[in-house]
Every structure is written in structure tokens, then in C-alpha cells.
Motif scaffolding. Structure first.
Motif, PDB file in Angstrom:
ATOM      1  N   MET A   1       0.844  -1.165   0.000  1.00 24.49           N
ATOM      2  CA  MET A   1       0.000   0.000   0.000  1.00 24.49           C
ATOM      3  C   MET A   1       0.892   1.232   0.000  1.00 24.49           C
ATOM      4  O   MET A   1       1.897   1.290   0.698  1.00 24.49           O
ATOM      5  N   VAL A   2       0.517   2.222  -0.799  1.00 19.79           N
ATOM      6  CA  VAL A   2       1.286   3.455  -0.918  1.00 19.79           C
ATOM      7  C   VAL A   2       0.348   4.638  -0.737  1.00 19.79           C
ATOM      8  O   VAL A   2      -0.727   4.685  -1.328  1.00 19.79           O
ATOM      9  N   ASP A   3       0.745   5.585   0.105  1.00 17.01           N
ATOM     10  CA  ASP A   3       0.023   6.844   0.276  1.00 17.01           C
ATOM     11  C   ASP A   3       0.931   7.964  -0.210  1.00 17.01           C
ATOM     12  O   ASP A   3       2.150   7.879  -0.104  1.00 17.01           O
ATOM     13  N   ALA A   4       0.330   9.020  -0.757  1.00 16.16           N
ATOM     14  CA  ALA A   4       1.111  10.168  -1.230  1.00 16.16           C
ATOM     15  C   ALA A   4       0.418  11.449  -0.787  1.00 16.16           C
ATOM     16  O   ALA A   4      -0.805  11.527  -0.748  1.00 16.16           O
ATOM     17  N   ARG A   5       1.227  12.457  -0.455  1.00 12.51           N
ATOM     18  CA  ARG A   5       0.676  13.743  -0.024  1.00 12.51           C
ATOM     19  C   ARG A   5       1.646  14.836  -0.425  1.00 12.51           C
ATOM     20  O   ARG A   5       2.863  14.676  -0.321  1.00 12.51           O
ATOM     21  N   ILE A   6       1.088  15.952  -0.866  1.00 21.90           N
ATOM     22  CA  ILE A   6       1.894  17.119  -1.176  1.00 21.90           C
ATOM     23  C   ILE A   6       1.271  18.313  -0.459  1.00 21.90           C
ATOM     24  O   ILE A   6       0.054  18.445  -0.396  1.00 21.90           O
ATOM     25  N   HIS A   7       2.130  19.152   0.115  1.00 23.62           N
ATOM     26  CA  HIS A   7       1.665  20.330   0.850  1.00 23.62           C
ATOM     27  C   HIS A   7       2.355  21.554   0.264  1.00 23.62           C
ATOM     28  O   HIS A   7       3.569  21.565   0.067  1.00 23.62           O
ATOM     29  N   CYS A   8       1.579  22.573  -0.020  1.00 25.49           N
ATOM     30  CA  CYS A   8       2.105  23.821  -0.579  1.00 25.49           C
ATOM     31  C   CYS A   8       1.751  24.959   0.370  1.00 25.49           C
ATOM     32  O   CYS A   8       0.590  25.122   0.733  1.00 25.49           O
ATOM     33  N   ARG A   9       2.747  25.709   0.772  1.00 26.03           N
ATOM     34  CA  ARG A   9       2.523  26.844   1.666  1.00 26.03           C
ATOM     35  C   ARG A   9       2.645  28.121   0.835  1.00 26.03           C
ATOM     36  O   ARG A   9       3.712  28.412   0.288  1.00 26.03           O
ATOM     37  N   PHE A  10       1.563  28.871   0.734  1.00 32.78           N
ATOM     38  CA  PHE A  10       1.533  30.073  -0.091  1.00 32.78           C
ATOM     39  C   PHE A  10       2.209  31.250   0.598  1.00 32.78           C
ATOM     40  O   PHE A  10       2.933  32.011  -0.023  1.00 32.78           O
ATOM     41  N   ASP A  11       1.941  31.435   1.858  1.00 30.75           N
ATOM     42  CA  ASP A  11       2.602  32.449   2.681  1.00 30.75           C
ATOM     43  C   ASP A  11       2.543  31.955   4.120  1.00 30.75           C
ATOM     44  O   ASP A  11       2.227  30.798   4.367  1.00 30.75           O
ATOM     45  N   GLU A  12       2.844  32.809   5.082  1.00 31.14           N
ATOM     46  CA  GLU A  12       2.881  32.336   6.474  1.00 31.14           C
ATOM     47  C   GLU A  12       1.506  32.046   7.056  1.00 31.14           C
ATOM     48  O   GLU A  12       1.403  31.471   8.131  1.00 31.14           O
ATOM     49  N   HIS A  13       0.425  32.398   6.357  1.00 32.37           N
ATOM     50  CA  HIS A  13      -0.927  32.174   6.864  1.00 32.37           C
ATOM     51  C   HIS A  13      -1.732  31.143   6.073  1.00 32.37           C
ATOM     52  O   HIS A  13      -2.660  30.563   6.603  1.00 32.37           O
ATOM     53  N   ARG A  14      -1.409  30.932   4.818  1.00 28.97           N
ATOM     54  CA  ARG A  14      -2.242  30.065   3.970  1.00 28.97           C
ATOM     55  C   ARG A  14      -1.456  28.880   3.430  1.00 28.97           C
ATOM     56  O   ARG A  14      -0.280  29.001   3.108  1.00 28.97           O
ATOM     57  N   GLY A  15      -2.154  27.740   3.331  1.00 28.08           N
ATOM     58  CA  GLY A  15      -1.545  26.547   2.781  1.00 28.08           C
ATOM     59  C   GLY A  15      -2.607  25.610   2.241  1.00 28.08           C
ATOM     60  O   GLY A  15      -3.792  25.730   2.552  1.00 28.08           O
ATOM     61  N   ALA A  16      -2.188  24.676   1.411  1.00 21.91           N
ATOM     62  CA  ALA A  16      -3.099  23.687   0.832  1.00 21.91           C
ATOM     63  C   ALA A  16      -2.357  22.365   0.713  1.00 21.91           C
ATOM     64  O   ALA A  16      -1.133  22.325   0.566  1.00 21.91           O
ATOM     65  N   SER A  17      -3.106  21.276   0.799  1.00 24.13           N
ATOM     66  CA  SER A  17      -2.515  19.958   0.623  1.00 24.13           C
ATOM     67  C   SER A  17      -3.436  19.088  -0.218  1.00 24.13           C
ATOM     68  O   SER A  17      -4.657  19.269  -0.223  1.00 24.13           O
ATOM     69  N   LEU A  18      -2.832  18.173  -0.934  1.00 24.05           N
ATOM     70  CA  LEU A  18      -3.542  17.235  -1.791  1.00 24.05           C
ATOM     71  C   LEU A  18      -2.924  15.866  -1.559  1.00 24.05           C
ATOM     72  O   LEU A  18      -1.702  15.740  -1.490  1.00 24.05           O
TER      73      LEU A  18
END
Length: 47
Positions: free
Chosen positions: A1-18
Motif C-alpha cells: 500500500m502506498v500513500d502520497a501527499r503534497i503540501h504547498c505553503r503560499f505564505d505564512e498564513h495560507r496553505g493547501a494539501s492534496l
């Protein structure tokens, strides 16, 4: 089983992950059947 995740931080207050759980879509059973492939999206805002 394999899990994958990516996290992007736009600035010091906002971020998103997929992410993807069970990337290879394997069926498995431990104590109960586990779900197959699942996708998720996360948005985060900190003060």
C-alpha cells in the motif's frame, strides 16, 4: 500500500494539501476490509 501527499505553503498564513491514500488501489483486510483508493484536499488558514 502506498500513500502520497503534497503540501504547498503560499505564505505564512495560507496553505493547501492534496493527497491520495492507497495509491495502487490494493484491496486488503486486517481486522475489517479497508477502503480502496481515496483522494483528499485540505485548505488551511492560520492567524
Amino acid at each position: 500500500m502506498v500513500d502520497a501527499r503534497i503540501h504547498c505553503r503560499f505564505d505564512e498564513h495560507r496553505g493547501a494539501s492534496l493527497g491520495v491514500d492507497n495509491l495502487n488501489n490494493r484491496k486488503y483486510f486486517l481486522y475489517h476490509p479497508f477502503p480502496e483508493r481515496a483522494f483528499y484536499l485540505g485548505l488551511k488558514y492560520t492567524i
